[in-house]
Design a protein around this motif. Structure first.
Motif, PDB file in Angstrom:
ATOM      1  N   PHE A   1     -19.942  26.406  -4.929  1.00 48.42           N
ATOM      2  CA  PHE A   1     -19.645  26.959  -6.241  1.00 48.42           C
ATOM      3  C   PHE A   1     -18.287  26.493  -6.752  1.00 48.42           C
ATOM      4  CE2 PHE A   1     -22.909  29.481  -4.310  1.00 48.42           C
ATOM      5  CZ  PHE A   1     -23.812  29.634  -5.352  1.00 48.42           C
ATOM      6  N   ALA A   2     -17.357  26.269  -5.854  1.00 53.90           N
ATOM      7  CA  ALA A   2     -16.084  25.687  -6.258  1.00 53.90           C
ATOM      8  C   ALA A   2     -16.303  24.290  -6.844  1.00 53.90           C
ATOM      9  CB  ALA A   2     -15.125  25.634  -5.074  1.00 53.90           C
ATOM     10  N   TRP A   3     -17.210  23.522  -6.237  1.00 54.38           N
ATOM     11  CA  TRP A   3     -17.501  22.180  -6.757  1.00 54.38           C
ATOM     12  C   TRP A   3     -18.150  22.266  -8.135  1.00 54.38           C
ATOM     13  CZ3 TRP A   3     -20.951  18.844  -8.782  1.00 54.38           C
ATOM     14  CH2 TRP A   3     -20.673  17.481  -8.695  1.00 54.38           C
ATOM     15  N   LEU A   4     -19.153  23.122  -8.293  1.00 56.12           N
ATOM     16  CA  LEU A   4     -19.816  23.264  -9.589  1.00 56.12           C
ATOM     17  C   LEU A   4     -18.817  23.618 -10.683  1.00 56.12           C
ATOM     18  CD1 LEU A   4     -23.050  25.310  -8.713  1.00 56.12           C
ATOM     19  CD2 LEU A   4     -22.870  22.857  -9.158  1.00 56.12           C
ATOM     20  N   ASP A   5     -17.900  24.497 -10.364  1.00 60.12           N
ATOM     21  CA  ASP A   5     -16.882  24.950 -11.314  1.00 60.12           C
ATOM     22  C   ASP A   5     -15.918  23.819 -11.636  1.00 60.12           C
ATOM     23  OD1 ASP A   5     -14.620  26.012 -12.532  1.00 60.12           O
ATOM     24  OD2 ASP A   5     -14.363  27.639 -11.102  1.00 60.12           O
ATOM     25  N   ALA A   6     -15.292  23.265 -10.620  1.00 57.71           N
ATOM     26  CA  ALA A   6     -14.197  22.314 -10.823  1.00 57.71           C
ATOM     27  C   ALA A   6     -14.644  21.034 -11.507  1.00 57.71           C
ATOM     28  CB  ALA A   6     -13.530  21.993  -9.487  1.00 57.71           C
ATOM     29  N   CYS A   7     -15.890  20.599 -11.272  1.00 63.65           N
ATOM     30  CA  CYS A   7     -16.322  19.313 -11.817  1.00 63.65           C
ATOM     31  C   CYS A   7     -16.465  19.338 -13.327  1.00 63.65           C
ATOM     32  CB  CYS A   7     -17.628  18.867 -11.171  1.00 63.65           C
ATOM     33  SG  CYS A   7     -19.118  19.668 -11.827  1.00 63.65           S
ATOM     34  N   VAL A   8     -16.467  20.512 -13.937  1.00 58.83           N
ATOM     35  CA  VAL A   8     -16.585  20.580 -15.396  1.00 58.83           C
ATOM     36  C   VAL A   8     -15.406  19.880 -16.066  1.00 58.83           C
ATOM     37  CG1 VAL A   8     -16.697  22.119 -17.399  1.00 58.83           C
ATOM     38  CG2 VAL A   8     -17.933  22.712 -15.302  1.00 58.83           C
ATOM     39  N   ASP A   9     -14.200  20.016 -15.501  1.00 55.72           N
ATOM     40  CA  ASP A   9     -13.030  19.421 -16.147  1.00 55.72           C
ATOM     41  C   ASP A   9     -12.121  18.660 -15.178  1.00 55.72           C
ATOM     42  OD1 ASP A   9     -12.365  21.848 -14.935  1.00 55.72           O
ATOM     43  OD2 ASP A   9     -10.824  22.343 -16.397  1.00 55.72           O
ATOM     44  N   HIS A  10     -12.605  18.380 -13.962  1.00 57.86           N
ATOM     45  CA  HIS A  10     -11.811  17.643 -12.979  1.00 57.86           C
ATOM     46  C   HIS A  10     -12.717  16.761 -12.135  1.00 57.86           C
ATOM     47  CE1 HIS A  10      -9.121  20.986 -13.977  1.00 57.86           C
ATOM     48  NE2 HIS A  10      -8.126  20.203 -13.591  1.00 57.86           N
ATOM     49  N   CYS A  11     -12.102  15.896 -11.380  1.00 56.86           N
ATOM     50  CA  CYS A  11     -12.810  15.142 -10.346  1.00 56.86           C
ATOM     51  C   CYS A  11     -11.840  14.922  -9.196  1.00 56.86           C
ATOM     52  CB  CYS A  11     -13.342  13.813 -10.880  1.00 56.86           C
ATOM     53  SG  CYS A  11     -12.067  12.636 -11.378  1.00 56.86           S
ATOM     54  N   GLY A  12     -12.340  14.385  -8.092  1.00 52.07           N
ATOM     55  CA  GLY A  12     -11.472  14.025  -6.972  1.00 52.07           C
ATOM     56  C   GLY A  12     -10.549  15.148  -6.524  1.00 52.07           C
ATOM     57  N   GLU A  13      -9.253  14.891  -6.576  1.00 51.96           N
ATOM     58  CA  GLU A  13      -8.266  15.852  -6.094  1.00 51.96           C
ATOM     59  C   GLU A  13      -8.342  17.184  -6.835  1.00 51.96           C
ATOM     60  OE1 GLU A  13      -6.425  15.279  -3.487  1.00 51.96           O
ATOM     61  OE2 GLU A  13      -6.891  13.159  -3.256  1.00 51.96           O
ATOM     62  N   GLY A  14      -8.706  17.136  -8.108  1.00 47.67           N
ATOM     63  CA  GLY A  14      -8.841  18.381  -8.861  1.00 47.67           C
ATOM     64  C   GLY A  14      -9.945  19.266  -8.324  1.00 47.67           C
ATOM     65  N   ILE A  15     -11.012  18.646  -7.801  1.00 47.24           N
ATOM     66  CA  ILE A  15     -12.096  19.405  -7.174  1.00 47.24           C
ATOM     67  C   ILE A  15     -11.689  19.860  -5.777  1.00 47.24           C
ATOM     68  CG2 ILE A  15     -14.456  19.258  -6.287  1.00 47.24           C
ATOM     69  CD1 ILE A  15     -15.124  17.392  -8.584  1.00 47.24           C
ATOM     70  N   TYR A  16     -11.088  18.974  -4.996  1.00 41.46           N
ATOM     71  CA  TYR A  16     -10.660  19.349  -3.645  1.00 41.46           C
ATOM     72  C   TYR A  16      -9.701  20.548  -3.698  1.00 41.46           C
ATOM     73  CZ  TYR A  16     -12.375  14.631  -2.584  1.00 41.46           C
ATOM     74  OH  TYR A  16     -13.129  13.498  -2.474  1.00 41.46           O
ATOM     75  N   ALA A  17      -8.882  20.587  -4.734  1.00 43.77           N
ATOM     76  CA  ALA A  17      -7.914  21.681  -4.858  1.00 43.77           C
ATOM     77  C   ALA A  17      -8.619  23.027  -4.986  1.00 43.77           C
ATOM     78  CB  ALA A  17      -7.003  21.433  -6.062  1.00 43.77           C
ATOM     79  N   GLU A  18      -9.678  23.080  -5.814  1.00 43.60           N
ATOM     80  CA  GLU A  18     -10.373  24.367  -5.947  1.00 43.60           C
ATOM     81  C   GLU A  18     -11.158  24.708  -4.694  1.00 43.60           C
ATOM     82  OE1 GLU A  18     -13.178  27.175  -8.726  1.00 43.60           O
ATOM     83  OE2 GLU A  18     -12.687  25.169  -9.454  1.00 43.60           O
ATOM     84  N   ILE A  19     -11.725  23.714  -4.043  1.00 44.99           N
ATOM     85  CA  ILE A  19     -12.400  24.000  -2.779  1.00 44.99           C
ATOM     86  C   ILE A  19     -11.403  24.613  -1.796  1.00 44.99           C
ATOM     87  CG2 ILE A  19     -13.493  22.941  -0.760  1.00 44.99           C
ATOM     88  CD1 ILE A  19     -14.824  20.947  -2.680  1.00 44.99           C
ATOM     89  N   PHE A  20     -10.203  24.069  -1.729  1.00 43.26           N
ATOM     90  CA  PHE A  20      -9.178  24.579  -0.815  1.00 43.26           C
ATOM     91  C   PHE A  20      -8.863  26.044  -1.104  1.00 43.26           C
ATOM     92  CE2 PHE A  20      -4.787  25.545   0.254  1.00 43.26           C
ATOM     93  CZ  PHE A  20      -4.702  25.118   1.571  1.00 43.26           C
ATOM     94  N   THR A  21      -8.572  26.394  -2.349  1.00 43.33           N
ATOM     95  CA  THR A  21      -8.191  27.778  -2.648  1.00 43.33           C
ATOM     96  C   THR A  21      -9.375  28.727  -2.512  1.00 43.33           C
ATOM     97  OG1 THR A  21      -8.483  27.321  -5.025  1.00 43.33           O
ATOM     98  CG2 THR A  21      -6.249  27.176  -4.137  1.00 43.33           C
ATOM     99  N   ALA A  22     -10.565  28.296  -2.943  1.00 43.45           N
ATOM    100  CA  ALA A  22     -11.736  29.172  -2.846  1.00 43.45           C
ATOM    101  C   ALA A  22     -12.051  29.502  -1.387  1.00 43.45           C
ATOM    102  CB  ALA A  22     -12.938  28.523  -3.515  1.00 43.45           C
ATOM    103  N   VAL A  23     -11.976  28.503  -0.508  1.00 38.56           N
ATOM    104  CA  VAL A  23     -12.258  28.724   0.912  1.00 38.56           C
ATOM    105  C   VAL A  23     -11.208  29.641   1.520  1.00 38.56           C
ATOM    106  CG1 VAL A  23     -12.294  27.596   3.167  1.00 38.56           C
ATOM    107  CG2 VAL A  23     -13.531  26.581   1.247  1.00 38.56           C
ATOM    108  N   LEU A  24      -9.940  29.365   1.237  1.00 37.69           N
ATOM    109  CA  LEU A  24      -8.876  30.198   1.795  1.00 37.69           C
ATOM    110  C   LEU A  24      -9.050  31.649   1.368  1.00 37.69           C
ATOM    111  CD1 LEU A  24      -5.133  29.165   1.950  1.00 37.69           C
ATOM    112  CD2 LEU A  24      -5.797  31.495   1.433  1.00 37.69           C
ATOM    113  N   GLU A  25      -9.321  31.857   0.094  1.00 32.66           N
ATOM    114  CA  GLU A  25      -9.460  33.220  -0.429  1.00 32.66           C
ATOM    115  C   GLU A  25     -10.712  33.905   0.107  1.00 32.66           C
ATOM    116  OE1 GLU A  25      -7.147  32.025  -4.560  1.00 32.66           O
ATOM    117  OE2 GLU A  25      -9.340  31.942  -4.429  1.00 32.66           O
ATOM    118  N   SER A  26     -11.803  33.166   0.264  1.00 34.96           N
ATOM    119  CA  SER A  26     -13.018  33.742   0.835  1.00 34.96           C
ATOM    120  C   SER A  26     -12.771  34.229   2.255  1.00 34.96           C
ATOM    121  CB  SER A  26     -14.141  32.708   0.815  1.00 34.96           C
ATOM    122  OG  SER A  26     -15.260  33.138   1.560  1.00 34.96           O
ATOM    123  N   ALA A  27     -12.138  33.393   3.065  1.00 36.45           N
ATOM    124  CA  ALA A  27     -11.869  33.765   4.451  1.00 36.45           C
ATOM    125  C   ALA A  27     -10.856  34.901   4.553  1.00 36.45           C
ATOM    126  CB  ALA A  27     -11.375  32.545   5.233  1.00 36.45           C
TER     127      ALA A  27
END
Length: 515
Positions: free
Chosen positions: A153-179
């Motif tokens: 879901f982080a990927w689906l969200d972030a790809c709307v207005d980012h790619c590459g590092e912009g997507i990895y960044a949301e994956i990082f925060t979403a995973v950290l916050e989920s855990a």
């Protein structure tokens, strides 16, 4: 029943969850309010408390209000029916902020460059920036203790207005916050998040540098400067450095809420975002009831928006109302996927066996990371067609590139999906404009062709494609966009009548947020 999902034995106490979700949103408001007056500063600061009088209200902040759009999408469609294109339509309907990557994504979608192309094309300056990772909390709250699942879901969200590092960044925060809903050790949380992004990406480099600096015993200011130097080639307002500042706040703050958010904000750059994210993470870890009254009392519990259309978005009036909606949506997500940890009146129980999965990413994460930002998807009555541009839909006459067409989720075995491209004069396709792709019920099937554009009749050309199954007479018609390179300057399109330079843009963005 055959195919029925087995309910998860992992559970989270619902009252504990409520307190953590409310803490998340409260911390988000606190950190965003603290950092808003300093947004864009390239020098360090010495802030120790709010600079502005709040009168019981937080500063408006797009970090939180963008997430109200995604919450509505989940409520109306269900989480597992969301696609990147569906989120793009919610973006067009409800997000009004015109600045930077937000405006670029909308302009791309207007021209038929739907997500994930909307985050990839015409977005060189902002594709790795901060607009995505700042809005990850809603996914963490809907998928608590599910670090692998939240990646999708982080990927689906972030790809709307980012790619590459912009997507990895949301994956990082979403995973950290989920855990963080079930793991309290900050260092473990960082490791869990790092395990789900490429080890050599720029976000990972900045985060690891922050950890190395903390471990070596140097002060946070020196560490901040090293992170700035590491990311100097990317420029300001970019995700890698700002996530490095988030990690500095978490580590050097050592569990002290006020010190943590102040360190993140005092690093400078996108200060409302870094402060808000550190505040949200600590809000999850501490819960609302343990947040210092010194920080909560001045801003109250209201929600003030700045980047969304409030009409029909059903903006909650308070953080408590938002928390209740998140809990209802979380229960809805559990019905969609019973294998997730579920809310319960009983005491929280997350087994060691389940926790062991946090250490390494699963196959589902690998599949998400393998997704392309150069692809355009089409939902068909009998499957999903994905067209992956070998280079980009932004091209020029005479530039040959490969297109890979992939058909998945087709319920009909051994049919031919027959394509007939209607090419303008001067455009060519190799091996030809008409070809077929065999459908497979349980597998994907692909074909790669070459296309060479001729002259463009307009800034964007939409190639009609007739598509039908071999045992059907009726065709489906699709249009595949190609944009003439240089014909559309997104930056000029969004800003030419408003701002002269980066500083003017920054002050205008700040003014829009505050007023």
């Amino acid at each position: 029943m055959f195919g029925e999902k087995i309910p998860s034995a992992e559970r989270i106490n619902i009252e504990e969850f409520r307190d953590k979700v409310l803490g998340c949103w409260t911390g988000k408001n606190i950190g965003g309010t603290l950092g808003t007056p300093l947004e864009g500063r390239r020098e360090m600061s010495d802030l120790t408390f709010y600079q502005q009088e709040q009168g019981g209200n937080p500063a408006p902040n797009d970090d939180l209000d963008l997430q109200l759009v995604w919450l509505l999408a989940v409520e109306q469609r269900g989480a597992y029916r969301l696609t990147e294109r569906a989120l793009g339509e919610y973006w067009m309907r409800y997000i009004s902020g015109p600045w930077n990557e937000y405006g670029t994504a909308k302009a791309n979608i207007v021209n038929g460059l739907y997500p994930p192309l909307s985050g990839f094309c015409n977005n060189e300056k902002w594709k790795y920036s901060n607009g995505a990772w700042i809005r990850s909390e809603v996914w963490a709250c809907l998928f608590p203790a599910a670090p692998d699942e939240v990646v999708r879901f982080a990927w689906l969200d972030a790809c709307v207005d980012h790619c590459g590092e912009g997507i990895y960044a949301e994956i990082f925060t979403a995973v950290l916050e989920s855990a963080a809903f079930v793991e309290r050790d900050v260092r473990k949380l960082i490791d869990i998040a790092l395990a789900r992004i490429p080890a050599d990406c720029r976000v990972a480099r900045s985060v690891k540098l922050a950890m190395e600096c903390y471990d070596s015993g140097i002060d946070w200011r020196t560490a901040r400067n090293r992170i700035v130097e590491e990311s100097a080639d990317l420029g300001w307002f970019q995700a890698p450095a700002n996530l490095g500042f988030v990690v500095l706040g978490l580590l050097y703050g050592e569990g002290d809420f006020g010190r943590s958010i102040c360190i993140a904000v005092n690093c400078g750059d996108d200060t409302d975002c870094t402060g808000a994210t550190v505040g949200a993470i600590l809000g999850i870890l501490m819960g609302r009831k343990n947040l210092p009254q010194k920080w909560t009392e001045p801003i109250g519990n209201t929600i003030r928006t700045v980047a969304v259309q409030n009409y029909q978005l059903y903006v909650p009036a308070t953080l408590e109302e938002l928390t209740d909606r998140v809990i209802h949506a979380k229960l809805q997500v559990e019905r969609e996927n019973p294998t997730l940890p579920h809310l319960s009146a009983d005491e929280t129980r997350i087994s060691e066996t389940y926790r062991e999965r946090f250490v390494e990413a699963g196959e589902a994460v690998e599949r998400v990371l393998a997704r392309s930002s150069r692809a355009l998807g089409f939902d068909l009555p009998w499957g999903v067609l994905t067209i992956d541009y070998g280079t980009s839909p932004v091209t020029a006459p005479g530039e040959t590139q490969k297109l890979t067409l992939t058909l998945t989720d087709c319920p009909h075995d051994n049919r031919l999906a027959c394509f007939d491209w209607q090419l303008p004069e001067g455009w060519t396709m190799n091996p030809g404009a008409s070809f077929a792709l065999q459908s497979r019920q349980r597998m994907s099937s692909s074909i790669t062709v070459e296309i060479t554009p001729g002259e463009f009749r307009d800034s964007v050309v939409y190639l009609p494609v007739s598509l039908r199954l071999s045992d059907r007479r009726s065709p489906l018609w699709l249009t595949v966009p190609f944009q003439l390179r240089g014909a559309i300057g997104m930056e000029e399109l969004v800003y030419s009548e408003w701002y002269k330079d980066d500083e003017d843009r920054l002050f205008a963005r700040r003014a829009e947020k505050l007023f």
